[in-house]
Design an enzyme around this catalytic site. Structure first.
Site, PDB file in Angstrom:
ATOM      1  N   GLY A   9       0.921   3.448   2.455  1.00 17.50           N
ATOM      2  CA  GLY A   9       1.007   2.080   2.973  1.00 17.50           C
ATOM      3  C   GLY A   9       2.304   1.410   2.556  1.00 17.50           C
ATOM      4  O   GLY A   9       3.319   2.072   2.291  1.00 17.50           O
ATOM      5  N   GLY A  12       3.394   2.283  -1.200  1.00 18.93           N
ATOM      6  CA  GLY A  12       3.627   3.721  -1.355  1.00 18.93           C
ATOM      7  C   GLY A  12       4.888   4.166  -0.618  1.00 18.93           C
ATOM      8  O   GLY A  12       5.723   4.899  -1.170  1.00 18.93           O
ATOM      9  N   ARG A  82      -4.415  -7.518  -1.604  1.00 17.36           N
ATOM     10  CA  ARG A  82      -5.082  -8.810  -1.408  1.00 17.36           C
ATOM     11  C   ARG A  82      -4.542  -9.555  -0.208  1.00 17.36           C
ATOM     12  O   ARG A  82      -3.403  -9.326   0.221  1.00 17.36           O
ATOM     13  CB  ARG A  82      -5.017  -9.664  -2.676  1.00 17.36           C
ATOM     14  CG  ARG A  82      -3.644  -9.952  -3.224  1.00 17.36           C
ATOM     15  CD  ARG A  82      -3.785 -10.739  -4.514  1.00 17.36           C
ATOM     16  NE  ARG A  82      -2.498 -10.891  -5.160  1.00 17.36           N
ATOM     17  CZ  ARG A  82      -2.207 -11.866  -6.000  1.00 17.36           C
ATOM     18  NH1 ARG A  82      -3.114 -12.778  -6.292  1.00 17.36           N
ATOM     19  NH2 ARG A  82      -1.029 -11.925  -6.566  1.00 17.36           N
ATOM     20  N   ARG A  88      -6.358 -10.629  -7.582  1.00 24.50           N
ATOM     21  CA  ARG A  88      -6.305  -9.160  -7.675  1.00 24.50           C
ATOM     22  C   ARG A  88      -7.666  -8.609  -8.107  1.00 24.50           C
ATOM     23  O   ARG A  88      -8.072  -7.524  -7.700  1.00 24.50           O
ATOM     24  CB  ARG A  88      -5.229  -8.741  -8.679  1.00 24.50           C
ATOM     25  CG  ARG A  88      -3.805  -9.118  -8.240  1.00 24.50           C
ATOM     26  CD  ARG A  88      -2.800  -8.781  -9.333  1.00 24.50           C
ATOM     27  NE  ARG A  88      -1.412  -9.066  -8.964  1.00 24.50           N
ATOM     28  CZ  ARG A  88      -0.812 -10.236  -9.179  1.00 24.50           C
ATOM     29  NH1 ARG A  88      -1.465 -11.243  -9.721  1.00 24.50           N
ATOM     30  NH2 ARG A  88       0.460 -10.411  -8.835  1.00 24.50           N
ATOM     31  N   VAL A 118      -0.837   1.853  -9.703  1.00 21.68           N
ATOM     32  CA  VAL A 118      -0.306   0.628  -9.092  1.00 21.68           C
ATOM     33  C   VAL A 118      -1.440  -0.207  -8.474  1.00 21.68           C
ATOM     34  O   VAL A 118      -1.391  -1.446  -8.471  1.00 21.68           O
ATOM     35  CB  VAL A 118       0.755   0.976  -8.011  1.00 21.68           C
ATOM     36  CG1 VAL A 118       1.362  -0.272  -7.404  1.00 21.68           C
ATOM     37  CG2 VAL A 118       1.852   1.856  -8.599  1.00 21.68           C
ATOM     38  N   SER A 119      -2.472   0.463  -7.953  1.00 18.06           N
ATOM     39  CA  SER A 119      -3.560  -0.229  -7.250  1.00 18.06           C
ATOM     40  C   SER A 119      -4.170  -1.322  -8.136  1.00 18.06           C
ATOM     41  O   SER A 119      -4.314  -1.142  -9.351  1.00 18.06           O
ATOM     42  CB  SER A 119      -4.659   0.770  -6.872  1.00 18.06           C
ATOM     43  OG  SER A 119      -4.093   1.898  -6.238  1.00 18.06           O
ATOM     44  N   ASP A 148       6.593  -7.928 -12.596  1.00 15.26           N
ATOM     45  CA  ASP A 148       6.498  -9.325 -13.023  1.00 15.26           C
ATOM     46  C   ASP A 148       7.785  -9.751 -13.736  1.00 15.26           C
ATOM     47  O   ASP A 148       8.240 -10.892 -13.587  1.00 15.26           O
ATOM     48  CB  ASP A 148       5.276  -9.523 -13.937  1.00 15.26           C
ATOM     49  CG  ASP A 148       3.977  -9.180 -13.205  1.00 15.26           C
ATOM     50  OD1 ASP A 148       3.952  -9.303 -11.968  1.00 15.26           O
ATOM     51  OD2 ASP A 148       3.013  -8.777 -13.869  1.00 15.26           O
ATOM     52  N   ARG A 151      10.409 -10.455 -11.184  1.00 16.09           N
ATOM     53  CA  ARG A 151      10.161 -11.783 -10.576  1.00 16.09           C
ATOM     54  C   ARG A 151      10.565 -12.900 -11.544  1.00 16.09           C
ATOM     55  O   ARG A 151      11.068 -13.940 -11.123  1.00 16.09           O
ATOM     56  CB  ARG A 151       8.681 -11.897 -10.186  1.00 16.09           C
ATOM     57  CG  ARG A 151       8.363 -11.003  -8.994  1.00 16.09           C
ATOM     58  CD  ARG A 151       6.899 -11.037  -8.603  1.00 16.09           C
ATOM     59  NE  ARG A 151       6.709 -10.343  -7.333  1.00 16.09           N
ATOM     60  CZ  ARG A 151       5.570  -9.811  -6.924  1.00 16.09           C
ATOM     61  NH1 ARG A 151       4.487  -9.886  -7.691  1.00 16.09           N
ATOM     62  NH2 ARG A 151       5.492  -9.220  -5.757  1.00 16.09           N
TER      63      ARG A 151
HETATM   64  N1  LIG Z   1       0.643  -3.230  -9.625  1.00 12.71           N
HETATM   65  C1  LIG Z   1       1.428  -3.971  -8.855  1.00 12.71           C
HETATM   66  O1  LIG Z   1       2.385  -4.597  -9.325  1.00 12.71           O
HETATM   67  C2  LIG Z   1       1.160  -4.043  -7.374  1.00 12.71           C
HETATM   68  C3  LIG Z   1       2.073  -4.645  -6.501  1.00 12.71           C
HETATM   69  C4  LIG Z   1       1.792  -4.670  -5.143  1.00 12.71           C
HETATM   70  C5  LIG Z   1       0.614  -4.114  -4.649  1.00 12.71           C
HETATM   71  N2  LIG Z   1      -0.264  -3.561  -5.535  1.00 12.71           N
HETATM   72  C6  LIG Z   1      -1.513  -2.939  -5.081  1.00 12.71           C
HETATM   73  O2  LIG Z   1      -1.190  -1.677  -4.495  1.00 12.71           O
HETATM   74  C7  LIG Z   1      -2.222  -1.321  -3.564  1.00 12.71           C
HETATM   75  C8  LIG Z   1      -1.575  -0.908  -2.237  1.00 12.71           C
HETATM   76  O3  LIG Z   1      -0.984  -2.013  -1.608  1.00 12.71           O
HETATM   77  P1  LIG Z   1      -0.298  -1.848  -0.172  1.00 12.71           P
HETATM   78  O4  LIG Z   1       0.290  -3.156   0.171  1.00 12.71           O
HETATM   79  O5  LIG Z   1       0.549  -0.630  -0.151  1.00 12.71           O
HETATM   80  O6  LIG Z   1      -1.600  -1.577   0.740  1.00 12.71           O
HETATM   81  P2  LIG Z   1      -1.643  -0.826   2.155  1.00 12.71           P
HETATM   82  O7  LIG Z   1      -2.939  -1.205   2.786  1.00 12.71           O
HETATM   83  O8  LIG Z   1      -0.382  -1.065   2.909  1.00 12.71           O
HETATM   84  O9  LIG Z   1      -1.670   0.731   1.762  1.00 12.71           O
HETATM   85  C9  LIG Z   1      -2.730   1.323   1.086  1.00 12.71           C
HETATM   86  C10 LIG Z   1      -2.872   2.734   1.621  1.00 12.71           C
HETATM   87  O10 LIG Z   1      -3.862   3.413   0.836  1.00 12.71           O
HETATM   88  C11 LIG Z   1      -4.509   4.327   1.724  1.00 12.71           C
HETATM   89  N3  LIG Z   1      -5.767   4.771   1.129  1.00 12.71           N
HETATM   90  C12 LIG Z   1      -6.957   4.116   1.026  1.00 12.71           C
HETATM   91  N4  LIG Z   1      -7.872   4.903   0.443  1.00 12.71           N
HETATM   92  C13 LIG Z   1      -7.255   6.065   0.135  1.00 12.71           C
HETATM   93  C14 LIG Z   1      -7.681   7.271  -0.484  1.00 12.71           C
HETATM   94  N5  LIG Z   1      -8.921   7.414  -0.945  1.00 12.71           N
HETATM   95  N6  LIG Z   1      -6.797   8.261  -0.611  1.00 12.71           N
HETATM   96  C15 LIG Z   1      -5.532   8.142  -0.156  1.00 12.71           C
HETATM   97  N7  LIG Z   1      -5.067   7.019   0.443  1.00 12.71           N
HETATM   98  C16 LIG Z   1      -5.929   5.997   0.597  1.00 12.71           C
HETATM   99  C17 LIG Z   1      -4.697   3.528   3.000  1.00 12.71           C
HETATM  100  O11 LIG Z   1      -4.955   4.369   4.112  1.00 12.71           O
HETATM  101  C18 LIG Z   1      -3.358   2.805   3.076  1.00 12.71           C
HETATM  102  O12 LIG Z   1      -2.405   3.516   3.866  1.00 12.71           O
HETATM  103  C19 LIG Z   1      -3.142  -2.544  -3.471  1.00 12.71           C
HETATM  104  O13 LIG Z   1      -4.264  -2.369  -4.287  1.00 12.71           O
HETATM  105  C20 LIG Z   1      -2.273  -3.666  -4.000  1.00 12.71           C
HETATM  106  O14 LIG Z   1      -3.033  -4.742  -4.516  1.00 12.71           O
HETATM  107  C21 LIG Z   1      -0.014  -3.512  -6.866  1.00 12.71           C
END
Ligand SMILES: NC(=O)c1ccc[n+]([C@@H]2O[C@H](COP(=O)([O-])OP(=O)(O)OC[C@H]3O[C@@H](n4cnc5c(N)ncnc54)[C@H](O)[C@@H]3O)[C@@H](O)[C@H]2O)c1
Length: 306
Positions: A9, A12, A82, A88, A118-119, A148, A151
């Site tokens: 996504g 990633g 989110r 979160r 990261v999730s 953070d 930022r």
């Molecule tokens: N830690 C941080 O600083 C930080 C910063 C930004 C986003 N995030 C988190 O990162 C995560 C991803 O955000 P995003 O914007 O890329 O979301 P997104 O929806 O664009 O991408 C998530 C991807 O995960 C895939 N996915 C879901 N279940 C899966 C599985 N079991 N196996 C493999 N792939 C799977 C989905 O198909 C999707 O393509 C979110 O939980 C978000 O809150 C964390």
């Protein structure tokens, strides 16, 4: 050096792109459950190689973990992001199940892997990765503080009317709007304390703007941000892959450090080829210690939901 990124996504793909552009890894595998999605992202990114001048080979996989076998580092970005107005912590129900199965599959195929989680809610997902995999604590790293802090530096540079390369600052604590602890006391402009240039009120504004950094972007974008998160992850991956021994605030399992144990929360660590090579204990003021303690209570409460 083989790196796997789970989740093709927004975050990633951005992370895979930055890793490739920096050209330090021989191979990046992107894996997603959405049929053909990771393969498509990988092909699109590979078609930037001649334009951006990198030799990293990027491949995609739909749920086939055998393609990730032998990874040195794996990044977990799979899960839902989110939407405006959400915290979160509200993502835990869906993301805990995803992170659990993804972490187990990664370690099954790459027993020596270093995991970067990261999730969100990231501190709790990092803790969960420990519980599921049982990997040694130097090999599970949660990414939140590096973002953070970036930022924080952005907001500091804005307030100081200075170039970002002139400012430094760090955010520790939980990766949540309430739990972040931007260390304004230690923020500097070219080694001069930021407090010499900014009033207490202005510094407090920088602190508040930093804490809602993610929420501000989520409101503007309709989903959570990806460029800075991807760049922050690539910084951690590079520090490990190139054995840089750089300090980043990362969410790590504590065992008495900072007076905390049995949780993952953001503190400064040295990253090198072994993952977390050292947890750096800096002297915090009493007010900072109290904020970190309060943040830890919030993280523990979320851990109680898994
Ligand atoms: N830690 C941080 O600083 C930080 C910063 C930004 C986003 N995030 C988190 O990162 C995560 C991803 O955000 P995003 O914007 O890329 O979301 P997104 O929806 O664009 O991408 C998530 C991807 O995960 C895939 N996915 C879901 N279940 C899966 C599985 N079991 N196996 C493999 N792939 C799977 C989905 O198909 C999707 O393509 C979110 O939980 C978000 O809150 C964390």
């Amino acid at each position: 050096m083989k790196v796997t990124v789970v989740g093709a996504g927004a975050v990633g793909a951005s992370c895979a792109e930055y890793i490739a552009i920096k050209d330090f890894a021989s191979e990046v595998v992107i894996l997603d459950i959405k049929e053909g999605f990771a393969e498509g992202k990988a092909m699109d990114l590979m078609q930037t190689a001649s334009l951006n001048g990198f030799d990293t080979k990027i491949t995609g996989s739909t749920s086939d973990y055998s393609k990730t076998a032998g990874s040195d580092i794996a990044v977990i970005t799979s899960g839902i992001p989110r939407k405006p107005g959400m915290t979160r912590e509200e993502l835990i129900g869906i993301n805990a199940g995803i992170v659990k199965s993804v972490a187990a599959s990664l370690v099954e195929h790459s027993p020596n892997v270093i995991l970067i989680v990261v999730s969100n809610p990231m501190d709790t997902m990092t803790y969960l990765a420990h519980k599921v995999t049982g990997l040694p604590k130097n090999r599970i790293i949660g990414m939140g503080g590096a973002l953070d802090s970036a930022r924080f530096k952005y907001r500091l540079a804005e307030a100081l009317e200075a170039p970002i390369s002139d400012v430094d600052g760090m955010v520790i604590g939980g990766h949540s709007d309430k739990g972040m602890v931007p260390l304004t006391r230690l923020a500097t402009r070219n080694s001069v304390p930021a407090s010499e240039f900014l009033s207490e009120d202005r510094l407090n504004q920088v602190l508040e703007d930093t804490k809602v950094g993610g929420a501000t972007l989520t409101k503007l974008l309709g989903t959570s941000a990806w460029y800075a998160p991807g760049a922050a992850v690539s910084g951690l991956v590079q520090a490990i892959a190139c054995d840089q021994k750089k300090i980043f605030p990362c969410s790590v399992m504590l065992d008495g450090e900072y007076g905390l144990s049995d949780l993952c929360i953001g503190v400064p660590v040295v990253l090198g080829r072994n993952g977390i090579e050292k947890i750096v204990e800096i002297n915090l003021s009493d007010a900072e210690k109290a904020k970190l303690q309060e943040s830890a209570e919030g993280v523990k409460a979320t851990n109680g939901l898994i």
